[in-house]
Every structure is written in C-alpha cells, then in structure tokens.
Design a protein around this motif. Sequence first.
Motif, PDB file in Angstrom:
ATOM      1  N   PRO A   9       0.950   7.068  -3.386  1.00 27.63           N
ATOM      2  CA  PRO A   9      -0.016   6.487  -2.435  1.00 27.63           C
ATOM      3  C   PRO A   9      -0.787   7.551  -1.649  1.00 27.63           C
ATOM      4  N   GLN A  55       9.508  11.692  -1.212  1.00 28.39           N
ATOM      5  CA  GLN A  55       9.540  10.251  -0.947  1.00 28.39           C
ATOM      6  C   GLN A  55      10.974   9.750  -1.015  1.00 28.39           C
ATOM      7  N   GLN A  57      -3.944   7.581   1.609  1.00 28.15           N
ATOM      8  CA  GLN A  57      -4.652   6.727   2.547  1.00 28.15           C
ATOM      9  C   GLN A  57      -6.131   6.598   2.195  1.00 28.15           C
ATOM     10  N   SER A  65       0.813  -1.211   0.000  1.00 28.35           N
ATOM     11  CA  SER A  65       0.000   0.000   0.000  1.00 28.35           C
ATOM     12  C   SER A  65       0.852   1.269   0.000  1.00 28.35           C
ATOM     13  N   ASN A  66       2.073   1.214   0.561  1.00 27.24           N
ATOM     14  CA  ASN A  66       2.968   2.380   0.555  1.00 27.24           C
ATOM     15  C   ASN A  66       4.404   1.885   0.424  1.00 27.24           C
ATOM     16  N   SER A 118       8.448   9.152   4.143  1.00 31.62           N
ATOM     17  CA  SER A 118       7.592  10.103   3.433  1.00 31.62           C
ATOM     18  C   SER A 118       7.515  11.380   4.263  1.00 31.62           C
ATOM     19  N   LEU A 175       8.080   3.723   6.692  1.00 29.92           N
ATOM     20  CA  LEU A 175       7.414   2.465   6.360  1.00 29.92           C
ATOM     21  C   LEU A 175       7.662   1.406   7.430  1.00 29.92           C
ATOM     22  N   ASN A 208      -4.595   3.590  -3.894  1.00 25.59           N
ATOM     23  CA  ASN A 208      -4.576   2.536  -2.875  1.00 25.59           C
ATOM     24  C   ASN A 208      -4.897   1.183  -3.527  1.00 25.59           C
ATOM     25  N   TYR A 265       7.273   3.438   0.114  1.00 25.39           N
ATOM     26  CA  TYR A 265       8.372   4.356   0.417  1.00 25.39           C
ATOM     27  C   TYR A 265       8.870   4.200   1.848  1.00 25.39           C
TER      28      TYR A 265
END
Length: 652
Positions: A444, A483, A446, A319-320, A325, A518, A401, A322
Amino acid sequence: MNFRQFAINNVVRNKRIYLAHFLSSTFSVMIFFTYALLLFHPDLKEGLKGSSGTVTLLANQGFMIAEVIIFIFSFLFLLYSVGSFLKTRKKEFGIFLIIGMTRKQMNRLLFMENMCIGLASIITGIGLGLIFGKLILLICGSMLAVENSLRFYFPLKGIALTVGAFLLLFIIIAMSSSLLIRKGSLIELVKSEEKPKPEPKASRLLALLSVLFIGGGYAGVFTFVWVSFSFPLLMASVVVVIAGTYFLFTQLSVYIIRALKRNPRLFFRKTNLLFLSELTYRMKDNAIMFFMVSIISASSFTGIGTMLAIADPGLSSMSNPYAFSYMNNWDTPNSERHIRQIEETLVDHQVPYVKGSYAPIGENNNGKIIKLSDYNRLAKALGYEERTLKQIDESFMTPSNLAIRKAYREQVEQGVSGGKVNLEVDNQHVPVQLSTPGTDIVIPFQYEIYLYVVTDELFNKMRPAYNEEVGMPEDFYSSRTIQFIVKDWMGTRSFAPELIKSIQDDYSDKGYYEVSALVVDWLNSKQTNGIILILSGLIGIVFFTFAASFTYFRLYADLERDEAQYRMIGKMGLSRPELRKIVTRQLLLMFFLPLLVAVIHSSVAFVALQQLVDFSVFGYSLRIFLVFASMQILYFALVRWRYLRHMYSKLV
C-alpha cells in the motif's frame, strides 16, 4: 380573567393548530441542547483517548457550527409556522378589533401567546434532552468508538446556552408576529376567509423548463463523475435541479392536473371531479411547501447516506491491511530497536503475527520496483494468491491504493495485458514484459504510484548496479518497510496508541522513520466520520421534522375551509367511504409526492457517488430511505386518522 390568563386560554383553545408548532419547537430545542451536551462534554473538549488533534478540533468546531445551523433554520421554520397560524386566525383578530381591542393590545396578545409556546418548548425540550441524555451519549460513544462510552454529566453550560439562544429566538419571533398581521385592515381581516380563489394557471414553457432543468442537472452530475471533476459544474447542476424542482411543483403539476381535467371520461368518473378540482388548488397553494420539503428531504437523505458510507469500518483495512507498518531509510540508528519493540509488545500481549518487509528500488517515472519473493511472502500472509514469473525479464504491476486497484480489476476483466515497458533506474534501462496485473493491495501507498514486481534475479542485478552508480554502499536502500500482519488487528487497540507514541518519541537527528498502526488510523477515521455523522444525522432529522411539520401546517391551515366544503357536499350525498377515498388520495400526494421527488434526487446522487467509490453505497442508501419512509408512513397514518375523525364529525 386578566390579560395573561386570556393569552394562555387562547393558546389552550387553539391547541390543535399549535400542537405541531409546539412539538417541532420542542424537538428543535432538544436537538440544540443535544449538540450543546456534546459541545461542552469534558471528554470531547479535552480530546478522546488515542484520537488526533484533528478529531478534537473537528468535534469542537463542528458542534458549534451545528448549533448555528440549527438556530438559523429554527428561526426560519418558526417564522414560517407562525405566519401560517396567523393566516388562519385573521377572522378572529378582526373580531377582536370590532369588540374594542386596540392594535397595541393585539400585539401584546400575540407576543404573550408566542412566549407561552416558546417557554413551554424550552422547558420541555431541555427536559427531554436530560432524560435521553445518557442514551444519546451511549449512542454517540458507540459511533465515536469510545471504549467505555461517553460519561454522563450535568450540562450547566449547555442548559444556559440553550435557554439563552432560544429565549432570544422566541422573543424575536414574538415581536415579528405583530408585524405579520399589521398590514391587514379590519375589513380584510374579517373577510379573509371569504375571498374567492382564482383558478390556478400554469405556463407551458415553465412546465417544459422543469423537465429540462431536472434532466440537465442530472446529466451535469454524471458529467462531473464520468468526464470532469469540475466542482463549478457540480454546483451549477445542483442549482439547476433545485430550480427545476421549483417549476415542477409550481407549474408542471398544475399543468398536468388541468390536462387531466380536460379529459371528460376521466374527470366525470366517480369522485374524480371533486378530487381533481380540489387538487388543482391544493397543489398551487402548497407548491412552495412541497418544493421546500423535497429539497430539505433530499439534502437529509444524501447527507446522512454519504456519511454512513464513508464511516464504513472496513474501509481502513481495505486501503492498508497491515496492523503495524514501520518504514525507515538505511542509516536510521534506532530502527532495529523499534522493530524489536513492536515484536516484543505483540509477544507480551500474546498476539500472533507474521512479519514481512520490502525495500523497493526507485524508478524514474514515478514508480517503485519490488522483489517477487517479498511480494509473495506478504501476499501469502494476507491470504492472497502468490504469483510466479517464468522469465527473468517478466514483471507485473500491483495496485498501491483503491483507485488503482479498481482500474487493474477492470483491465483483468477485459483481458488487457500490460505489454512491454522500459524500467528506468537512474541511467539503467531494463526492458520487461508485463503480465496480468495484481488485483489485491499488498504494497500500500498513500499516493498514486506505479509498482512493478520483478523476479528476484533481476532485482538482485539492478540494486547493486544502482548503488554503484549513485556511489552508495552495497547495503544501501532509500526506504525499507516492515509490515506486521495480525489477523485480529482490532485486538491491538489496548496497546497500539502507547506503542506508536513511544516509538515516535524515540527519534534521532540521524536517519528517517515512520511508524503507524492500523487500529490507530481506523480509530481516527472512525471518530472523524462519527463526528461528521452525528452532525449530519441530527441536522438531517431536524430538517425532516421541519419538512413533516410544514405538511401538517398547510393541512390544518385549510381545515375550516375544508370543513365547510365537505359539510356542503355531504348534504348532497357524499358518503363516508367516498370522503375517506378523496381525503386519502389528497393526503397521499401531500405526504409522499415531495418524498418521492426527494428519493429520486437522492438516488441520482447515490448512483453518482457509487461511481466514485470502490465499495457499495446501495445498502446505506436503502437503509436511509426505509427509515425515513417508515417515519413518514407513521406520520401519514396518524394525521389521516385525526383529519378523518374531525371531518366525520362535520359530515351530516
């Protein structure tokens, strides 16, 4: 011999019946103690290093709730098992009354027997919990991603809580046992085993309802997944499936066996007469037990499998992607210092990284507009395909997402293009031609948002015009995200929590910024799901043990009747291979029919769950089924061996 010795001797003499009761009670005590060990653990109590307050709160409240669940179900299970034992001993109690024992003395005898079992279970359960405590803490430490695992300590509070809770539980059970036997008169007690059983009957309507209820429940679950996320519908479907399962065992099974008995070619073939005749009574007698085992097992499979799937460590990076961030608006005074701090920390720890950034323009219809060069820089660093846009008014959408990524991938597979849209930025209306959407998460978010990637030329025209319209300087941006791509992002665990905290503490009254790592997000997710997995896993194992014990109780509750029956048939010529065949087929049904129904229920739940998530749950569900099936096969082999060995000794 005094009365206490008489009670202890009674327990020893009935050790075959009490064995499963003792082992299950011991296991309940051990699991309760394990939760207490975790509940009062200093590291979990004070909060794990790098974890959020939510994880600590979940751990403390979750373990307490688990203790309550274990206590309640242990009480119900022990009450059921004691009731089963008392039924098999009614004749013995009747003889006690004939030779002069008063009701008061018999109640005292039952109380002392139950307390003997209870005290032995408490001591053994806590002892086993202490022996395996270090191993349990190592496993839990691994599940919670604790760097140096959870240290062992001597849990005085845990021992006190376990002893107090189960002492109270066994006292209540012991006092209740006398109430369970009080109803029977002397004649009823002595002749309890001689009462003929009426032939089991089944209703055709209720048998049909069982199929309709289960089928309707399954349809309701898939309607919830595919049509409407209505939780009342989901709950109603589960209740309907449970009701259908009850009718399946109490009505449909008996109805099918009676139908098979009406087929003379099948009924009089070899030992089918014995098998089917006995099976009718056994199914009817054990229907409630089969129903309970099925529902408990299905709950255990589904709960553990779901938690294992949710706790997948790859889910966070999906989902992310990186490692770090940083997002700020244009007038945040400390933003450059924060970004330099992240870069310098990565350099100091010799962690190679690639940096990229984007400052999107807000689109009026819940959208953001991204520059193509910013997108491609990040996509290349992540190892994804770079995109090109041939026309200045060309654009493509990129997922924010996992849910949107799934939808875009389906569009690409079906060859659906986006068509033309008008991008609205304040009062500007810019028509663009959408090409094939992106299928990788590069930008990305949320929450659900429409992300448009446009050419640099178009973007550079839109931003000054927008800033001019809203009366802001040329370098204004509402948000900018930097990022940091680190291939081995797990390697940042040693310094990421302190770095994030340091930046978060360096706040100013002016501007706005957010920073995240992350590995910290993964750690919180891992610990949260790890705690849920520990809670559901141990409770599921306890439920499964109870379910297996129910089968054992029912089998040995009918042991004396079976002995008499097979002894009589043995005199008529029943051989050992024939006896083995009949017993094996009956035991197979008792052990694996509820398990099969539970596996079918759980499979439907897993298939429905698969429709809701973007990662495979098949591996987890298969693993759960194999583990529980292996345990059940071992248990079946052991019980079959003991049962046949006992029956061979009675066969003439």
